[in-house]
Design an enzyme around this catalytic site. Sequence first.
Site: not given
Length: 612
Positions: A66, A165, A328, A424, A438
């Site tokens: 990333r 993300s 998420r 989490e 997720k």
Amino acid sequence: PLSTMDALLQSAVEQWLSWDRHDATLSAVKAAVEKAGGSQDDAGAALDQLRAWFGPRIKFGTAGLRAAMEPGPARMNDVTVLQASQGLCQYVLDNAPSSSGDQPLSVVIGYDKRHNSARFAQRTAAAFAAKGVHVHLFRDYVPTPFVPFGVTHFGAAAGVMITASHNPKQDNGYKVYWSNGAQIIPPHDKGIADKILANLEPWGDDAWADITPGVHPLCSDPMDAIEQAYFEAIKSHSYLDPALRASGPSFAYTAMHGVGYRFVQQATKAFGLPDVTPVPEQVEPDPEFPTVEYPNPEEGKGALELALKTADGSGCSVILANDPDADRLAVAARDGSGDWRVFNGNEIGALFGWWTWTCWRKQHGDDEASSACMVSSTVSSMILKTMAAKEGFCFADTLTGFKWMGNKARDFEAEGRTVLFSFEEAIGFCIGSTVVDKDGVCASAVMSEIAITLAAQGKTLIDQLNDIYSTYGYHATHNSYYICKSQPTIDAIFKALRGDEGARDYPKAIGAHKVVGVRDLTTGYDSSQTGSRAVLPVQSSNMVTFSLDNGVTITLRTSGTEPKIKYYSEMIAPATTAEERQQVDKELAKVVDQFVQEALQPEKHGLIPKAS
């Protein structure tokens, strides 16, 4: 112009120019070289830019890759993506289980709607096809959960999702899954990293080829098959009374300029629920993220401003929000006075934990409780652990990140247990084990069912959260972070916490409260364990937890994907009234503030606080 640079930089630039075939990055490097060799005022700045681009190589770890999208080995671009893919491909060829005749060795590749994501997916596919590996390459953008689901659905050797993300728009990333559908953990990360370094030079023309599903003999499009299979599979997590499906609260939804809306619509349909009301300004994918500074719904009301506006205008009482790659889920609901309450990740985790246990127990009864299990990360609230102790199901905590929780879920399954839920605190939730990562798409539909069921009982999400605390004790949490882009500063902060190397000279008190336990997962030290050896694995990043004599636990850690120092705290108390809970919140906040001032010293170190 190259002669003006030092020898190492010159060599790195020349090598790059011989490898890169993408016009934009190739031109950028050539332009910087030209400026650096000139006499213009910006020659020094151009040379500094080259040194940044050609600085330390972007590291491949358990988070994959990333970084900002720019030229050079220190950034995300066609060359570094191709190099990562060549290394991963070689590691797969050397380590994947042997394929059978009717199921050739394959990988699944997906991508979000960020700048360059589709092209980076092409580079990834080309590397695998060049070595004869079959590629399931989605024809269009997908949510991240589709890739790990696809890996297990097809029995693939690995999966790659091109996404950063919720990072800023200039970033992109490369996320890797192993054959069990979970993110990679050691030793795979180091093995892949070593193979990348051994395969830096592009594998000829084939590695730069455009790969079209259905045209290239080794590339197929899995979109239709995965959509059908995924939405059929998540129906197993629907427990809503059919009589309630047309009633209850209405939901506003934001995709945060990401990919989620189309897939949340399908999840809603699969569950037989009413359509959500989208936030019009944020419903279509847009890699510029024009309405938010940070496309992260975890940031609270600031990030949800347009969602709150849409909900108010349409009379919705619940807001659901995905991050840009839809793994998420953030949730907000109206309180008794009509104001909005944005739940934190621990509160949402408590609601999901209660719901999945309640639904499972209705089907299986208490006698089978020990065969059910839940998982959370060690920096998340211990609410699931408290539930497990009271109800009799199994619980495990892991290191931070779904890479650990997903693999732990697979371990539980191998023991014959049923994984009900994992979470989490960073608003990451996994219902069951349909996907062991997720999954904000499935979680959005399940949260809708929870809200609808509660409404039929005359209750809200807030009411139910209070009931959970009445049953299992109040779990107050206070988490936040500081931005710190200086690694020497980060190192100094943690060195001060530990004292001289090997001395384990940790703080003896925080404010007026004595430190009664220390766990340092960077060094493997845990004062509460026999031999002072931590049970959880040692990790490369900094992570230290302090237990205090008033029951407060505080963890300080560095982020693996962002320039942040994060802190997490929890205090568990038998507070039953609103006044008692407010007192617990105040006590926890006071201790955390003392810890931040003593341990982080934000003003001294120039740390940037989280935006309010």
